[in-house]
Every structure is written in C-alpha cells, then in structure tokens.
Scaffold this active site. Structure first.
Site, PDB file in Angstrom:
ATOM      1  N   LYS A   7     -11.321  -5.575  56.837  1.00  0.00           N
ATOM      2  CA  LYS A   7      -9.858  -5.561  56.657  1.00  0.00           C
ATOM      3  C   LYS A   7      -9.263  -4.234  57.123  1.00  0.00           C
ATOM      4  O   LYS A   7      -8.245  -4.185  57.812  1.00  0.00           O
ATOM      5  CB  LYS A   7      -9.576  -5.814  55.165  1.00  0.00           C
ATOM      6  CG  LYS A   7      -8.169  -5.733  54.696  1.00  0.00           C
ATOM      7  CD  LYS A   7      -7.754  -4.485  53.953  1.00  0.00           C
ATOM      8  CE  LYS A   7      -8.607  -3.915  52.891  1.00  0.00           C
ATOM      9  NZ  LYS A   7      -8.059  -2.720  52.240  1.00  0.00           N
TER      10      LYS A   7
ATOM     11  N   LYS B 192      -6.176   7.258  56.115  1.00  0.00           N
ATOM     12  CA  LYS B 192      -7.242   6.409  55.551  1.00  0.00           C
ATOM     13  C   LYS B 192      -7.904   5.572  56.659  1.00  0.00           C
ATOM     14  O   LYS B 192      -9.130   5.424  56.699  1.00  0.00           O
ATOM     15  CB  LYS B 192      -6.643   5.503  54.467  1.00  0.00           C
ATOM     16  CG  LYS B 192      -7.561   4.417  53.943  1.00  0.00           C
ATOM     17  CD  LYS B 192      -8.705   4.930  53.106  1.00  0.00           C
ATOM     18  CE  LYS B 192      -9.624   3.773  52.688  1.00  0.00           C
ATOM     19  NZ  LYS B 192     -10.747   4.193  51.880  1.00  0.00           N
TER      20      LYS B 192
ATOM     21  N   SER C 225      -5.256   0.398  50.258  1.00  0.00           N
ATOM     22  CA  SER C 225      -5.478   0.691  51.679  1.00  0.00           C
ATOM     23  C   SER C 225      -4.868  -0.447  52.481  1.00  0.00           C
ATOM     24  O   SER C 225      -5.433  -1.543  52.504  1.00  0.00           O
ATOM     25  CB  SER C 225      -6.970   0.769  51.997  1.00  0.00           C
ATOM     26  OG  SER C 225      -7.596   1.752  51.227  1.00  0.00           O
TER      27      SER C 225
END
Ligand code: NAD
Length: 296
Positions: free
Chosen positions: A239, A171, A96
């Site tokens: 993140k 995502k 990701s």
C-alpha cells in the site's frame, strides 16, 4: 493538558493512545471495532460514540487508520470528525497515506477553521509500545509547536519536514528505502547461498562495512532463521509503495526500483503472503533461483 480524541485503535493506535493516557491526558477513544475501545475504557479512557462525537470532545483529534479511504471516511464522511470538531481544534492524522489525500483533507479542515497536520510514524508496534516512534510531520510550524508535546509522548524523534503532505512524503521516502534495501539483501543472500556460503557468515562479514544498515541487522536474521512473523506486513508495504508511485506520477517522477519492489509485493500478496513480514520479499527472489536462504 490537552483533551485528546483518538480514532483508530489497531496495532499502532492502541499502544500510542495508552501512552497518552499514561502521560495524564484526558482521552476519548473511538474505533469501528468495539474490543479495543473496551480495553482503553478499562484503562481510563472515555468512549466516543462516533468520529463526530470523539472530535467534539477533543482539542486535538488524532487519527491512526489503515489508508486514505478510511481517513477520508472518518474525517470527511457522515458522522465524521469535521461534523463535530470545534473551530480552532487540531486534527493530527498519523496514518501512512498519500500526501495528496492529506492535502485534500487539510483543505476541508481549513474550510471549517480546523487545523491539520499529517504525522505518520516509523518504528512499528514495539516502538509504539515504548513511545519511541520516529514521527514525520507536515503542516504549519505554529500548529506543530502546539502539538509537539503530545507527539513527544508517542515518539522519541519528532520532526517537522515541511507543509501539509510533507510528513507523508517523508514516510514514503522511508518506505522506498526500506523495501529496496530488503530486496537488495534478498538478491545478495540468494547469490551467496547458491555459491555454497553460509548466509549467516556472509551477514556477519558485511554488517560492519558500507552495506551494513538497520534494515540488514533487523531483517537478515529473520530471513536466515525463516521467521516471517510480522513486524510490518507485506500488504501494508505494498500500500505504501502504491501511494509512492501515485505521488510520483502526479509529479512526473519515475521510480523504477520502487515500481519493481511494489510488483514483487503484489505478487507475494497473490501468493497468500500478504500477512507475512516484509522480509519475506526475499522469498520472491528465492523462488526465481529455486533456492532457500538458510544456514547450511
Ligand atoms: P490496523 O489495521 O491494525 O488498525 C487500524 C484501525 O482503524 C483498526 O482498529 C480499524 O478498526 C480502525 N478503523 C478503520 N476504519 C475506521 C473508521 N472509519 N473509523 C474508526 N476506526 C476505523 O493498522 P495499524 O497497523 O495500526 O496501522 C495504522 C497506520 O499506521 C497504517 O497507515 C500503517 O501503514 C501505519 N504504520 C503501521 C506500522 C505497523 O508496524 N503496523 C508501522 C508504521 C506505520
């Protein structure tokens, strides 16, 4: 059966690569940490010596790494994937990361006649083990069709959402919805608890209505039982939201709720909670109210 090079054998990469092995693929594996490489070798995989060596021995090269800097180091760096990959091979980055990094890496691959897909996943370790991840893919449809049978060994839902970068945009959209859902759940349960209600009764009362969700069903019981064992760590979600905000800024889009959730996650990391499950976002709201959500 394609020969697959698999780089990054962490919480997710280890079970995902095991599923490819079980499905009968010839697998070469590599990680900078030797322990998971030894475990996979014991299960029948070959050891790669480096990212370059692993890439040179695969038709398809899968990477499952923490974030953009690690992906750039592993694919573009010295002794990296692009020093070994053969023209016509396909790099599938399942980490990701920022969609902008996916596009940068794809361009470097294209310059060496190597194809690239970004294919991040949702579902966490249990679904990685079961081979039932949701996989969101960006890239050319003809390349996607070649790789789809391999992805279906790791996921039960595999969707091409657009060109390179689209997998990671999808995502990030997923991560925004999950974080904001958890934060809203936290505010709701703090209010109900302060009003003297049993949060479990409130959860059971609303879960079948419009506020019901997969997030609520998974995370409310964890909060109520004070179980913040990860699952998905606060530092990884921070993140992801940082990458969402960077992508949004590049497109001149404001994401006020995402920014707020990202700031909460950052504060929790500074409070030593980075390795707790992301359901612990609730503790930020509890702290402001001076109350804990738990069964009365
Ligand atoms: P992890 O930290 O457990 O594993 C990453 C692995 O990459 C480690 O074994 C590390 O040694 C290895 N690595 C780092 N740099 C390397 C390099 N240059 N070359 C070779 N190996 C290198 O992370 P994870 O939990 O497996 O997550 C991987 C990705 O999947 C992340 O982007 C994460 O956000 C995403 N993800 C995680 C979950 C989850 O529940 N853990 C769920 C969905 C998506």
């Amino acid at each position: 059966m394609s020969q697959i090079g698999f780089i990054g054998l962490g919480i997710m990469g280890k079970p995902m690569s095991r599923n490819l092995l079980k499905a009968g693929h010839k697998l070469v594996v590599y990680d900078v940490t030797p322990t998971p490489v030894a475990e996979l070798a014991a299960a029948g995989a070959e050891r790669g010596e480096s990212c370059r060596d692993t890439a040179a021995r695969g038709d398809i090269i899968v990477t499952m790494l923490p974030d953009g800097p690690e992906v750039e180091a592993a694919i573009l760096g010295t002794a990296g994937v692009l020093e070994g990959a053969r023209p016509g091979s396909i790099v599938v980055d399942m980490s990701s990361i920022s969609p902008m990094v996916s596009q940068k890496v794809a361009a470097a691959c294209a310059a060496k006649a190597v194809e690239f897909l970004d294919a991040p996943v949702s579902g966490g370790e249990p679904k990685a083990i079961d081979g039932t991840l949701a996989i969101m893919v960006g890239g050319k449809s003809e390349v996607f069709e070649k790789v789809r049978p391999v992805l279906e060994k790791m996921g039960s839902s595999v969707t091409l959402t657009g060109p390179v970068g689209a997998g990671n945009v999808t995502k990030l959209a997923n991560q925004i919805m999950v974080a904001c859902n958890i934060a809203a759940m936290g505010e709701a349960l703090v209010l109900a608890t302060r009003a003297g209600l049993d949060p479990e009764v409130v959860f059971n009362a609303v879960k079948g209505g419009l506020a019901g969700s997969t997030v609520l069903n998974a995370k409310a019981p964890m909060v109520i039982s004070r179980n913040f064992k990860p699952g998905f760590r606060i530092k990884l979600h921070q993140k992801d939201l940082r990458n969402a905000l960077l992508a949004a800024e590049s497109m001149k889009v404001s994401l006020p709720f995402t920014a707020l959730a990202q700031q909460m996650l950052m504060a929790l990391m500074n409070d030593g909670k980075g390795d707790l499950d992301h359901s612990a976002i609730v503790t930020f709201i509890e702290h402001m109210a001076g109350i804990e959500v738990k069964k009365s």
